[in-house]
Write an enzyme that holds these catalytic residues in place. Structure first.
Site, short mmCIF file in Angstrom:
data_model
loop_
_atom_site.label_atom_id
_atom_site.label_comp_id
_atom_site.label_asym_id
_atom_site.label_seq_id
_atom_site.Cartn_x
_atom_site.Cartn_y
_atom_site.Cartn_z
N CYS A 85 -13.93 2.73 -28.41
CA CYS A 85 -15.22 3.39 -28.60
C CYS A 85 -15.89 3.72 -27.28
O CYS A 85 -16.97 3.20 -26.97
CB CYS A 85 -16.12 2.50 -29.43
SG CYS A 85 -15.34 2.06 -30.95
N GLU A 86 -15.26 4.49 -26.47
CA GLU A 86 -15.84 4.94 -25.20
C GLU A 86 -15.27 6.31 -24.89
O GLU A 86 -14.07 6.53 -25.04
CB GLU A 86 -15.42 4.01 -24.05
CG GLU A 86 -15.81 2.59 -24.25
CD GLU A 86 -16.34 1.92 -23.00
OE1 GLU A 86 -16.71 2.62 -22.03
OE2 GLU A 86 -16.39 0.69 -23.03
N GLY A 116 0.76 -1.24 0.00
CA GLY A 116 0.00 0.00 0.00
C GLY A 116 0.79 1.29 0.00
O GLY A 116 0.20 2.38 -0.10
N TYR A 155 -9.86 5.00 -12.31
CA TYR A 155 -9.71 5.73 -11.03
C TYR A 155 -9.54 7.22 -11.23
O TYR A 155 -9.21 7.93 -10.28
CB TYR A 155 -8.48 5.24 -10.26
CG TYR A 155 -8.30 3.76 -10.17
CD1 TYR A 155 -9.18 2.97 -9.44
CD2 TYR A 155 -7.22 3.14 -10.80
CE1 TYR A 155 -8.98 1.60 -9.34
CE2 TYR A 155 -7.02 1.77 -10.70
CZ TYR A 155 -7.91 1.01 -9.97
OH TYR A 155 -7.73 -0.34 -9.88
N PRO A 189 4.87 -5.00 -0.78
CA PRO A 189 4.81 -3.85 -1.69
C PRO A 189 4.64 -4.29 -3.13
O PRO A 189 5.22 -5.28 -3.55
CB PRO A 189 6.18 -3.18 -1.49
CG PRO A 189 7.09 -4.31 -1.12
CD PRO A 189 6.25 -5.28 -0.33
N GLY A 190 3.83 -3.58 -3.87
CA GLY A 190 3.69 -3.83 -5.29
C GLY A 190 4.06 -2.57 -6.05
O GLY A 190 5.11 -2.45 -6.68
N ARG A 191 3.19 -1.56 -5.89
CA ARG A 191 3.36 -0.31 -6.61
C ARG A 191 4.72 0.36 -6.32
O ARG A 191 5.34 0.92 -7.22
CB ARG A 191 2.24 0.64 -6.19
CG ARG A 191 2.14 1.90 -7.01
CD ARG A 191 1.15 2.87 -6.40
NE ARG A 191 -0.08 2.29 -5.94
CZ ARG A 191 -1.21 2.22 -6.66
NH1 ARG A 191 -1.26 2.75 -7.85
NH2 ARG A 191 -2.29 1.66 -6.16
N TYR A 218 0.22 -2.08 -12.13
CA TYR A 218 -1.21 -2.07 -12.49
C TYR A 218 -1.43 -1.48 -13.89
O TYR A 218 -2.42 -0.83 -14.15
CB TYR A 218 -2.03 -1.34 -11.43
CG TYR A 218 -1.79 -1.89 -10.04
CD1 TYR A 218 -2.22 -3.16 -9.70
CD2 TYR A 218 -1.07 -1.16 -9.08
CE1 TYR A 218 -1.96 -3.69 -8.43
CE2 TYR A 218 -0.81 -1.69 -7.82
CZ TYR A 218 -1.28 -2.95 -7.51
OH TYR A 218 -1.01 -3.47 -6.26
N ARG A 255 -5.89 2.72 -15.67
CA ARG A 255 -5.91 3.52 -14.43
C ARG A 255 -6.58 4.89 -14.61
O ARG A 255 -7.39 5.28 -13.77
CB ARG A 255 -4.51 3.66 -13.83
CG ARG A 255 -3.86 2.31 -13.47
CD ARG A 255 -2.66 2.43 -12.56
NE ARG A 255 -3.05 2.80 -11.22
CZ ARG A 255 -2.97 3.99 -10.71
NH1 ARG A 255 -2.46 4.97 -11.42
NH2 ARG A 255 -3.39 4.24 -9.50
N1 LLP Z 1 -1.28 -6.92 -0.43
C1 LLP Z 1 -2.61 -7.06 -0.64
C2 LLP Z 1 -3.37 -8.00 0.17
C3 LLP Z 1 -3.22 -6.29 -1.64
O1 LLP Z 1 -4.53 -6.42 -1.84
C4 LLP Z 1 -2.46 -5.39 -2.41
C5 LLP Z 1 -3.08 -4.58 -3.46
C6 LLP Z 1 -1.08 -5.29 -2.15
C7 LLP Z 1 -0.52 -6.07 -1.15
C8 LLP Z 1 -0.17 -4.38 -2.91
O2 LLP Z 1 -0.52 -3.05 -2.77
P1 LLP Z 1 0.46 -1.91 -3.33
O3 LLP Z 1 1.75 -1.95 -2.54
O4 LLP Z 1 0.71 -2.17 -4.77
O5 LLP Z 1 -0.29 -0.66 -3.11
N2 LLP Z 1 -5.35 -1.47 -9.34
C9 LLP Z 1 -5.17 -0.46 -8.32
C10 LLP Z 1 -4.46 -1.01 -7.11
C11 LLP Z 1 -5.17 -2.18 -6.47
C12 LLP Z 1 -4.42 -2.74 -5.29
C13 LLP Z 1 -5.02 -4.01 -4.83
N3 LLP Z 1 -4.31 -4.63 -3.75
C14 LLP Z 1 -4.41 0.71 -8.94
O6 LLP Z 1 -4.08 0.66 -10.12
O7 LLP Z 1 -4.18 1.71 -8.27
#
Ligand code: LLP
Length: 418
Positions: free
Chosen positions: A345-346, A242, A319, A277-279, A374, A315
């Site tokens: 087409c949107e 997050g 969002y 962490p992902g993002r 993402y 995105r």
């Molecule tokens: N752990 C869990 C249980 C999660 O559900 C998520 C993201 C993460 C870790 C990783 O979160 P991050 O570090 O990437 O914030 N598609 C959306 C984001 C959806 C996130 C869903 N869960 C976007 O493009 O902003």
């Protein structure tokens, strides 16, 4: 420990400098995702360093970008992964992540997925409901084994982010309230088929303020204390993902402060911290390249129509997310407010709205920044558009890590039924 944070901001430099990106666009065509593998490493190491004072495991959230080469790169840095489907688990294993570094989250795990996850011997399953706990127990029983589990606790705290990516409030579908979680831990502790070894929370994504995370960690640490007092041996404190990044001009959380605030809650506790962490790792490690097709002035509004669209990068449409947009072929001239739109087409098909852009010509390449997370992973074939190719750059050298889809790929699963 010294921590020099690398600002997690959108930039066109290093492997992603304009000249190199233009070459890459020419060689691999557009629309195209390009990732800077050296940056992935820097962001990953920044996280790792922040938590290095404690036993910790970084479990990269695969959903942000699940390209096999990205996972392989992270495996080489000793990352674990957080997966949300059996498909993701299989990707992780294929790319070299050891099963003991895989955790499995998500509210809707299916029987066959749970069964396979247990058989594979992953680190633990994050439980999202009582029903799921009972399901995991019964599957483990038939497999004649014990399933390692962790419970995702919903701390009911507002992460102050976009409602679609907020997950830690009681109105969200995620996790289990503190009191119920406690009774489920007691149940699991007594079960012959369950082994509760972790505690988990994840309150949302793109969080830019530390306060909600620190508060959640406090709340969950309190629960952890009471579980330990009941002799339930929790070994892993999973703080989810997050952490926000800068897309425009947001000030975000520095991983060092993040780690410190978690460590403070865990004083005197002997647990391994897991973060997901992902993002933070992927967002600003990638750009999306698209080519100008037409410029259209319609009733005084300037549209630039490009070959990339919402099916490639959803995105902005989904969002209303902002991504910086920079032309790679700079032209002299006045900046004018422009909507950058795709061929779908949107009316919701746009990559940027009212962005100040200089004159552009057909064939010019635009870089859409902060698109590493993402981006491709949420792309689709809407309007029968083949999904993009993906390219990795490391030490200035580019290589293809996913071929562009072809029309044949798109119809492969249908054509035999004509
Ligand atoms: N752990 C869990 C249980 C999660 O559900 C998520 C993201 C993460 C870790 C990783 O979160 P991050 O570090 O990437 O914030 N598609 C959306 C984001 C959806 C996130 C869903 N869960 C976007 O493009 O902003």
């Amino acid at each position: 420990m010294k921590n020099i944070p690398l600002p997690n901001t959108p930039t066109l430099e290093g492997n992603l400098d304009k000249k190199l990106l233009l070459q890459v666009a020419k060689e691999y065509q557009t629309p195209l995702f390009v990732y800077d593998f050296d940056k992935i490493e820097e962001y990953f190491n920044q996280f790792k360093l922040a938590f290095s004072g404690r036993k910790s495991l970084i479990c990269y959230a695969l959903k942000a970008n699940s390209n096999l080469s990205v996972i392989k790169k992270l495996a080489s840095l000793e990352s674990g992964v957080d997966c949300v489907s059996l498909g993701e688990i299989k990707r992780a294993i294929l790319a070299g992540i050891p099963t003991y570094k895989i955790i499995y989250s998500g509210v809707g795990k299916q029987d066959y997925e749970i069964q396979e996850a247990i058989k594979l011997g992953i680190l633990f399953i994050n439980i999202e409901s009582k029903e799921e706990l009972l399901k995991v127990e019964s599957i483990a029983k038939t497999l004649n084994t014990k399933a390692r589990i962790s419970i995702r606790v919903n701390p009911d705290i507002d992460p102050q982010t976009h409602p679609y990516i907020s997950t830690g409030l009681k109105e969200n579908k995620f996790g289990i309230g503190v009191e119920e979680a406690k009774s489920l831990y007691l149940y699991a502790h007594k079960s012959e088929s369950l082994e509760p070894i972790g505690i988990h929370f994840h309150i949302g994504s793109q969080i830019t303020k530390l306060q909600p995370i620190a508060e959640s960690a406090q709340k969950i640490a309190q629960l952890l204390h009471s579980l330990l007092a009941l002799k339930i041996d929790i070994k892993f404190f999973d703080i989810g993902g997050g952490l926000g990044i800068t897309y425009k001009d947001e000030t975000t959380i520095n991983p060092y402060d993040y780690a410190q605030s978690i460590l403070e809650c865990l004083r005197g506790l002997d647990v391994t911290i897991i973060c997901e962490p992902g993002r933070f790792i992927m967002g600003n490690s990638g750009v999306f390249l698209t080519q100008v097709l037409y410029e259209k002035i319609s009733q005084e509004k300037r549209f630039v129509i490009v070959n990339g669209a919402m099916n490639d990068l959803i995105r902005p449409s989904l969002y209303n997310a902002y991504h910086k947009i920079t032309p790679l072929n700079p032209r002299e001239g006045e900046l004018a407010p422009t909507d950058i739109v795709g061929p779908i087409c949107e009316s919701g098909d746009y990559l940027g709205k009212n962005i100040a852009l200089p004159p552009l010509k057909a064939g010019d390449i635009l870089a859409i920044l902060s698109a590493g997370a993402y981006g491709f992973s949420m792309s689709s074939n809407y309007n029968t558009r083949p999904r993009c190719a993906e390219v990795a750059i490391s030490q200035g050298k580019a290589r293809l890590i996913r071929k562009r889809e072809t029309f044949e790929d798109l119809i492969a699963l249908e054509k035999d039924y004509l």
